[in-house]
Design an enzyme around this catalytic site. Structure first.
Site, PDB file in Angstrom:
ATOM      1  N   ASP A   1      -8.358 -10.735   1.840  1.00  0.00           N
ATOM      2  CA  ASP A   1      -8.039  -9.634   2.245  1.00  0.00           C
ATOM      3  C   ASP A   1      -8.827  -8.734   2.989  1.00  0.00           C
ATOM      4  O   ASP A   1      -9.632  -7.919   2.074  1.00  0.00           O
ATOM      5  CB  ASP A   1      -7.232  -8.810   1.193  1.00  0.00           C
ATOM      6  CG  ASP A   1      -6.563  -7.554   1.635  1.00  0.00           C
ATOM      7  OD1 ASP A   1      -6.775  -6.871   2.573  1.00  0.00           O
ATOM      8  OD2 ASP A   1      -5.719  -7.041   0.951  1.00  0.00           O
ATOM      9  N   LYS A  41      -5.444  -2.107   9.514  1.00  0.00           N
ATOM     10  CA  LYS A  41      -6.266  -0.912   9.774  1.00  0.00           C
ATOM     11  C   LYS A  41      -6.917  -0.808  11.037  1.00  0.00           C
ATOM     12  O   LYS A  41      -6.192  -0.369  12.023  1.00  0.00           O
ATOM     13  CB  LYS A  41      -7.278  -0.644   8.559  1.00  0.00           C
ATOM     14  CG  LYS A  41      -6.317  -0.548   7.248  1.00  0.00           C
ATOM     15  CD  LYS A  41      -7.496  -0.011   5.958  1.00  0.00           C
ATOM     16  CE  LYS A  41      -6.795   0.420   4.809  1.00  0.00           C
ATOM     17  NZ  LYS A  41      -6.149   1.688   4.773  1.00  0.00           N
ATOM     18  N   PHE A  78      -6.455  -4.161  -4.190  1.00  0.00           N
ATOM     19  CA  PHE A  78      -5.148  -3.284  -3.614  1.00  0.00           C
ATOM     20  C   PHE A  78      -4.827  -4.279  -2.433  1.00  0.00           C
ATOM     21  O   PHE A  78      -5.680  -4.671  -1.560  1.00  0.00           O
ATOM     22  CB  PHE A  78      -5.652  -1.894  -3.426  1.00  0.00           C
ATOM     23  CG  PHE A  78      -4.468  -1.212  -2.744  1.00  0.00           C
ATOM     24  CD1 PHE A  78      -3.886  -0.539  -3.476  1.00  0.00           C
ATOM     25  CD2 PHE A  78      -4.158  -1.127  -1.310  1.00  0.00           C
ATOM     26  CE1 PHE A  78      -2.495   0.087  -3.033  1.00  0.00           C
ATOM     27  CE2 PHE A  78      -3.009  -0.450  -0.752  1.00  0.00           C
ATOM     28  CZ  PHE A  78      -2.151   0.106  -1.705  1.00  0.00           C
TER      29      PHE A  78
END
Ligand SMILES: Cc1ncc(COP(=O)(O)O)c(C=O)c1O
Length: 397
Positions: free
Chosen positions: A215, A244, A128
């Site tokens: 990532d 995040k 993702f």
């Protein structure tokens, strides 16, 4: 009733109004233990005094100017983040998807400058990377892509944790510019690759002149018990994306690069109005200082071990439990059946958890979680899972 909000989320019937540490309170004054941290965002917990103080002070000084001018807070964060990560240079965005967009653009420009006409980026099944067009095209989940065709071209997909598939791609294609990969797949179900996976990807990238782009949007900022998840494998990426947990809830993303990758972008190649504004940068700088001052990576490692060991003892071997896995405070409990219902059941018990990839309970508690809270989480989740399986919840499939 008319809902002014577009229906992009199926929301749970609860509204939080206040938080403190690992606790949240709803509009009725009911308290919940937050084992999700806004999906790996509020690592320092809610209303951390250092973040509160820094944000209030910064808001009273300057929130935004423009990247047309020097931004002292961005420069200072650039220095502390490169020192914290061992990377050389950084571009700041406002989200994870935008950080990955920057990485994708960087890889393409890097390849074009080396004469590769139509560069491709290797991406993984089950990954993702975000919801923008390029990042959903890179994402290895058809559900995220369906309806948004035509997808952005230039991604070659291989199975996760499969070195042979990468070697085959290397043998068959001469336009690969980079690998984009999560060190642990988060949305994909807390999938932890073999210990030699990242080192072998590193070697393949070195052999073929590809960029290794990690990532770390979900795994970074001490979540896995070290500042960055790739550090468990002793390798360094060429490009790393963050978001995040970087500013504990203030929107920010970062695309970091090392070596020649750090020198790819020139004025005019990329930009963002808000990216790296003084408020977000001040928050992120405070997060890094606090992670280091409070030794939160080590704490996440210790508390993570305690939870992993506890869940293994209580759940593994039970019929219906496939595996308990995790690193630091990134934990997954895989069942043999869909278990999304558990989220609502946990909420009723004052516990915030998540289910991803249909069958994996995902726990991402704040890094400041204390032992008593860890015990509550352990007891709460173990009994929810036990009851759910005993009732034959959702049946096996
Ligand atoms: C690994 C990973 N990459 C990228 C993203 C996208 O980040 P954002 O939602 O901030 O765009 C996420 C979000 O869940 C993620 O987990």
């Amino acid at each position: 009733m008319h809902d002014p909000l577009m229906a992009t989320y199926k929301r749970l019937p609860v509204t939080f109004v206040r938080g403190e540490g690992a606790w949240l309170w709803d509009t009725n004054g009911r308290r919940y233990l937050d084992a999700l941290s806004g999906i790996a965002v509020c690592g320092l917990g809610h209303a951390h005094p250092a973040v509160h103080e820094a944000l209030c002070e910064q808001a009273g000084l300057l929130i935004h100017t423009s990247n047309l001018y020097q931004i002292a807070e961005q420069q200072a964060l650039g220095e502390s983040l490169t020192a914290y990560s061992g990377m050389d240079r950084v571009f700041f965005s406002n989200s994870g998807a935008e950080a990955n967009e920057a990485a994708i653009k960087l890889a393409r420009l890097f390849a074009h400058r080396r004469g590769v006409k139509e560069p491709a980026i290797l991406v993984m099944d089950g990954s993702f990377h975000g919801r923008t067009l390029a990042t959903l095209s890179a994402t290895g989940n058809r559900k995220v892509q369906a309806g948004f065709e035509p997808l952005v071209q230039g991604f070659v997909r291989v199975p996760y944790d499969d070195i042979a598939a990468v070697e085959t791609a290397a043998a068959n294609r001469h336009n690969i510019a980079a690998i984009l990969v999560e060190p642990i797949q988060g949305e994909g179900g807390i999938n932890i690759p073999a210990a030699d996976y990242l080192p072998r990807l590193r070697t393949l990238c070195d052999t073929h002149g590809w960029l290794l782009m990690l990532d770390e949007i979900q795994t970074g900022m001490a979540r896995t018990g070290l500042p960055f998840a790739h550090q468990h494998s002793g390798i360094q990426p060429d490009v790393m994306t963050l978001a995040k947990g970087l500013a504990n809830g203030v929107p920010i993303g970062a695309c970091l690069a090392r070596g020649p990758a750090g020198d790819v972008f020139a004025p005019g190649n990329h930009g963002s109005t808000f990216g790296g504004n003084p408020l977000a940068c001040r928050a992120a700088r405070t997060v890094i200082e606090t992670l280091e001052r409070e030794g939160l990576a080590g704490r996440a490692a210790g508390m993570g071990e305690l939870l992993l060991e506890g869940f293994r003892r209580r759940l593994e071997g039970q019929r219906g439990v496939v595996e308990v896995r995790g690193r630091g405070l990134m934990l997954g409990i895989e069942l043999d059946r869909p278990c999304a219902d558990l989220v609502q059941r946990a909420l009723t018990k004052g516990l915030l958890i998540n289910v991803t990839a249909d069958r994996v309970i995902r726990l991402l508690p704040p890094l400041i979680l204390d032992e008593a809270q860890a015990q509550l989480l352990l007891d709460g989740v173990a009994s929810l899972v036990g009851d759910f399986l005993a009732e034959g919840g959702n049946q096996r499939h």
